[in-house]
Every structure is written in C-alpha cells, then in structure tokens.
Write an enzyme that holds these catalytic residues in place. Structure first.
Site, PDB file in Angstrom:
ATOM      1  N   GLY A  87       0.809  -1.215   0.000  1.00  0.00           N
ATOM      2  CA  GLY A  87       0.000   0.000   0.000  1.00  0.00           C
ATOM      3  C   GLY A  87       0.835   1.255   0.000  1.00  0.00           C
ATOM      4  N   GLY A  89       2.622   3.889   1.402  1.00  0.00           N
ATOM      5  CA  GLY A  89       3.170   4.168   2.713  1.00  0.00           C
ATOM      6  C   GLY A  89       3.624   5.592   2.911  1.00  0.00           C
ATOM      7  CE  LYS A 110       7.550   8.115  -4.619  1.00  0.00           C
ATOM      8  NZ  LYS A 110       8.079   7.586  -5.887  1.00  0.00           N
ATOM      9  CG  ASP A 122      10.127   9.090   7.371  1.00  0.00           C
ATOM     10  OD1 ASP A 122       9.683   8.698   6.273  1.00  0.00           O
ATOM     11  OD2 ASP A 122      11.275   9.563   7.502  1.00  0.00           O
ATOM     12  N   GLY A 123       6.884   8.065   6.245  1.00  0.00           N
ATOM     13  CA  GLY A 123       5.975   8.602   5.237  1.00  0.00           C
ATOM     14  C   GLY A 123       6.508   9.799   4.488  1.00  0.00           C
ATOM     15  NE  ARG A 173       3.739   8.847  -8.571  1.00  0.00           N
ATOM     16  CZ  ARG A 173       4.293   7.729  -8.078  1.00  0.00           C
ATOM     17  NH1 ARG A 173       5.553   7.441  -8.361  1.00  0.00           N
ATOM     18  NH2 ARG A 173       3.614   6.925  -7.294  1.00  0.00           N
ATOM     19  CG  ASP A 248       5.306  -3.180  -5.040  1.00  0.00           C
ATOM     20  OD1 ASP A 248       5.943  -4.234  -5.229  1.00  0.00           O
ATOM     21  OD2 ASP A 248       5.806  -2.162  -4.520  1.00  0.00           O
ATOM     22  CG  ASN A 249       7.662  -0.524  -7.635  1.00  0.00           C
ATOM     23  OD1 ASN A 249       6.892   0.086  -6.896  1.00  0.00           O
ATOM     24  ND2 ASN A 249       8.840  -0.942  -7.232  1.00  0.00           N
ATOM     25  CG  ASP A 258       6.053   3.348  -7.877  1.00  0.00           C
ATOM     26  OD1 ASP A 258       5.629   4.471  -7.568  1.00  0.00           O
ATOM     27  OD2 ASP A 258       5.415   2.305  -7.682  1.00  0.00           O
TER      28      ASP A 258
END
Length: 490
Positions: A87, A89, A110, A122-123, A173, A248-249, A258
């Site tokens: 997911g 993050g 992002k 930490d996102g 993005r 996932d990319n 990504d």
C-alpha cells in the site's frame, strides 16, 4: 481558493480499496519547481499554484475542496517474494482531474506523511529522491515514453533521517492512475472475487474501454500484456533501467511508475545494474523483458477467477494470453531498432543485424546513446566517419558491422538525408546521464543550489535537438564521474 474540478472515481470504490487519510502538514513549505505547461494541460492555473494557496496544497498543508485524500491498498512481489499487504506508505492520492483533452489523471502527493500502510516508516521523502524522480520522469515524457509526470517539487522545511539527516521534500505526481499489478494481487490474496471484479471493471472503464464486452477480463489481460510489452521495448530502445520492477511498481495503465534507483546506461552491457538493493541483478537491463512477463503472469494468476469458473480452463486461457508476450515484445523491439538504424522496410535478417551491433557494442564498451546518435549523422553521409567507430575499444570490429549495415541501407527506398532526419527524431542526443543527475542532486542537497537541476531539466526537455553551448551534457562520464550505484530513497 480557486476551485479544482475533482472527479474521484477510485474513492467511490468500496472502503477496502483504500484508507482515508489526510496529508501531514509540514513546517515551512517552499515551492522549488512547478511544471507550468503540465499544470495548464491539467486545467490548473500556474500562477495560483505558485501562490500561497497553491503551495499549501502542493505541500499537503491544505486539502482543497473536492479532494478525497486516500492511500491505496496493494500487495506485491518484491524481488520475487510476495508481501500480501503493502500500500501507499508515503503517498496520498488527493483526487482525480480531467484535463483539457478529456483524459483523467491522478493527482498524488509523494512524501506526504505516514499512512496506515507505512509499516513504521516516516511517510516522508528526501529531496534527492524527489529531484531524481522529477528529472527522470520528465525526461522520459520528452523522449515519448509513457510515464507518470512531475507537477511540482517542494521543500518541507523539515529533515528526514535516512543514513544521515537530509532535507525533506514532496513531489506532486500525475498519473493516468495508480492501479498496479499488486492492486489485483491484494484482493486475489484475500480471495475477494467481488473486489477483483470491481477493480477490473474500473480499469476497463478508465484505461481500456475497447475491452468492454462478453470476454472483457481476458481482453483486459491481453491489453495489459500488450501495453507492458510495448513499454519495456521502449525502455530497451533508450537504454533505461527501471531498477525495481516489483509487481507493485508495474502500472496497469502501461506507464513507467515509481522511479527509485532508476538509471540510463552509458556503455552498453545487458547485465548493467545500478540499483544498490539489486544485489543479484534480478532487474538488470537485459532481464527487464522476462521480468515483465513474470510480473504479467502474477496478474494473470490474480485474474483467474474472472477468466472462467473452471480452474483448469482459466489457467489455459491465461497461459495462451501470456504466451503472446514474447512475440509482441519482439515485434515492438525490432520495429523500434529498425527506426534507430534508419530502416523503413522490413527484412528477415534485421533482428540479427541489431543483435550483431549490440554484441559489438558490448565487447567494445561503446556508449549506447552516442552510438545511435553518431550513426544517425553518418546515415546522411556517403562515406564512413570516425565519430562512431572511435566509441569502440576495437574500432575494427565496428567496421565489420558498419559495412553490413551500409549494404542493408542500399536496399532502402529513402534518401540519405531523409533517413538521417528520421533517425535523429528517434535517437536522442541528451539523456539523464547518471553523473549529471547526481551532480544536480548534490548541489541541491549540499548547497541549496537548484541551478544545476533547472539547467538539466531545460536540456532534457529537448532530447533530440542540438543545443549549442550545452554539448557537454551529451558527454558520457569520465572515469572519476561514473556512478556505480543508485538508491531507492526509502
């Protein structure tokens, strides 16, 4: 605030598709780059985006009316190992915009702070990572490769801890969507066939409306296979290495997404790897086609419940579709290399001609981009020049190949001048050379100097044009400038 006409179709899917989460405000946002042409294309006012309200949105300090900020759920195979929940993050989807041509786009921040998918992260994003994605994604767009785009980059006024403390930043993005192969895997892993069907119908309506019909899920799989085959063929034709082709990319829309430890090759070698985390070369330059096929097989597995009620029949249908990847990819690849070599007609031995050149380049440690650039110039000349052969450690090996190429050109109907012009339209002079990207990042991170970043973007916006005074940007790195590793940024 100037209203933004959001139309958030993904947020209208059931709640298990995402987590509703707002960006975490930052201390002292400062806009460092706005992509004004892209903003205008999206129907946004660049002047407003540069103002206080726009910067507040681009930094996550203010959520505009109509936005429904969410972090999307997905799973994925990372270096071959499956993780059932990944997911977003550190990325938050603000919403969807419809541009002046009627095309739908995601608007995503992002580095916008932690989400329920952050897994103790930490996102946030570091400035270097943001600048790399901005540079490379915009270069890819200028090269004509399907890609996510960079709308804006902003500093947060805060630091993030990686190996050291680094300036924090955000990237805004733009993408056709952020649905990934891993999104389908997320629901397949849970046996949630209803969600798979809803997701597939959403993707068909958004990206592949021609697939709507009785066999729409098979048509969707075939369309994604064709899109990915074409995309990876474009990567190989310009020497691009994604660096982290996890499922996932990989975008369902067939866009490059990504940008982490991505890079462009200098000297040609199919085993080239830059990613610091790709220790065994899984995602090396020459491995990208089979990895794309492997990833598509994982998509096919996820779609099996939609392809047929009988498991064996579903597997057979999926396998038949996957078996067409290699032919589709090879057709796309050889057509791109024909154009790179000035071949407007087709002959059976053309692929062998391409393969012979690449083998000669590998043995001669020749620069991938400059070989094709110099061949373009020489295609307009009746006699050979030394510019291309001098790129090879043993020029006599190139001479043998060049003689074969010129014999092939004699069977072409186009004039030498027309051939040269056509080749110069597909063989770039300027690519994001790794040492140039690293220099721009170092200047920004270490000295708060964005001038190299701005100049590099200016050069890369016109990759096929001669730019007097900027010829040095086409130069391969000297030995002491070579970049041996690139980093993901997490």
């Amino acid at each position: 605030m100037i209203p933004i006409a959001f139309d958030n179709s993904y947020a209208r899917l059931p709640p298990r598709f995402f987590a509703a989460v707002a960006p975490t405000p930052v201390r002292a946002p400062r806009l460092i780059r706005l992509n004004a042409p892209l903003a205008s294309q999206l129907g946004l006012d660049p002047d407003w985006l540069k103002g206080p309200e726009g910067v507040a949105m681009l930094s996550g300090n203010d959520v505009p009316a109509g936005a429904t900020p969410i972090a999307t759920a997905y799973a994925g195979h990372q270096f071959g190992s499956f993780t059932p929940q990944l997911g977003d993050g550190r990325a938050i989807l603000l919403g969807e915009l419809i541009d002046r041509r009627g095309k739908r786009h995601d608007l995503q921040l992002k580095g916008a702070g932690p989400t329920p998918f952050s897994r103790r992260g930490d996102g946030r994003a570091a400035l270097g990572q943001v600048l790399r994605e901005y540079i490379v994604s915009e270069a890819m767009a200028a090269l004509g490769v399907p890609t996510t785009r960079a709308l804006a980059a902003a500093l947060t006024g805060e630091t993030v801890r990686r190996e050291t403390l680094l300036p924090g930043a955000l990237l805004t993005r733009v993408a056709s969507s952020h649905v990934r192969i891993g999104t389908f895997q997320f629901f397949a892993a849970r046996g949630d066939v209803e969600a798979l069907r809803l997701l597939a119908d959403h993707v068909i309506a958004r990206h592949y409306p021609d697939c709507a019909g009785e066999d729409r899920y098979l048509a969707l799989l075939e369309a994604v296979i064709a899109a990915q085959a074409g995309l990876v063929a474009q990567w190989l034709a310009i020497g691009f290495i994604h660096g982290v082709m996890n499922t996932d990319n990989m975008s369902i829309a067939g866009e490059t997404i990504d940008y982490g430890p991505c890079a462009f090759m200098d000297a040609y070698h199919p085993a080239t790897v830059f990613s610091s985390i790709d220790e065994h070369g899984r995602y090396a330059f020459g491995n990208q086609p089979p990895i794309a096929r492997w990833n598509l097989a994982r998509l096919a597995e996820a779609l099996l419940p939609l392809l047929a009620d009988d498991q064996d029949k579903a597997v057979s249908i999926a396998q038949d579709a996957l078996d067409r990847f290699d032919a589709e990819f090879q057709a796309q690849l050889i057509e791109r290399f024909r154009r790179k070599l000035g071949l407007a007609t087709q002959e059976a031995d053309d692929f062998e001609l391409v393969r012979a050149l690449l083998d000669t380049m590998q043995r001669g440690e020749a620069d991938f981009t400059l070989v094709f650039q110099h061949l373009s110039e020489e295609a307009g000349q009746s006699e050979s020049a030394d510019t291309c052969r001098n790129l090879f450690a043993d020029p006599t090996k190139f001479d043998v190949w060049e003689s074969r190429w010129r014999q092939r050109l004699l069977r072409e109907p186009t004039s030498a001048e027309a051939r040269r012009d056509a080749m110069l339209r597909v063989n770039p002079l300027f690519i994001p050379r790794n040492h140039r990207v690293e220099a721009a990042i170092e200047a920004a991170v270490e000295h708060d100097d964005l001038a190299p970043f701005e100049l590099l973007l200016e050069v890369l916006a016109k990759p096929f044009d001669a730019q007097p005074g900027l010829e040095d940007y086409a130069r391969p790195p000297a030995v002491h400038e070579r970049v041996v590793a690139t980093f993901c940024g997490t």
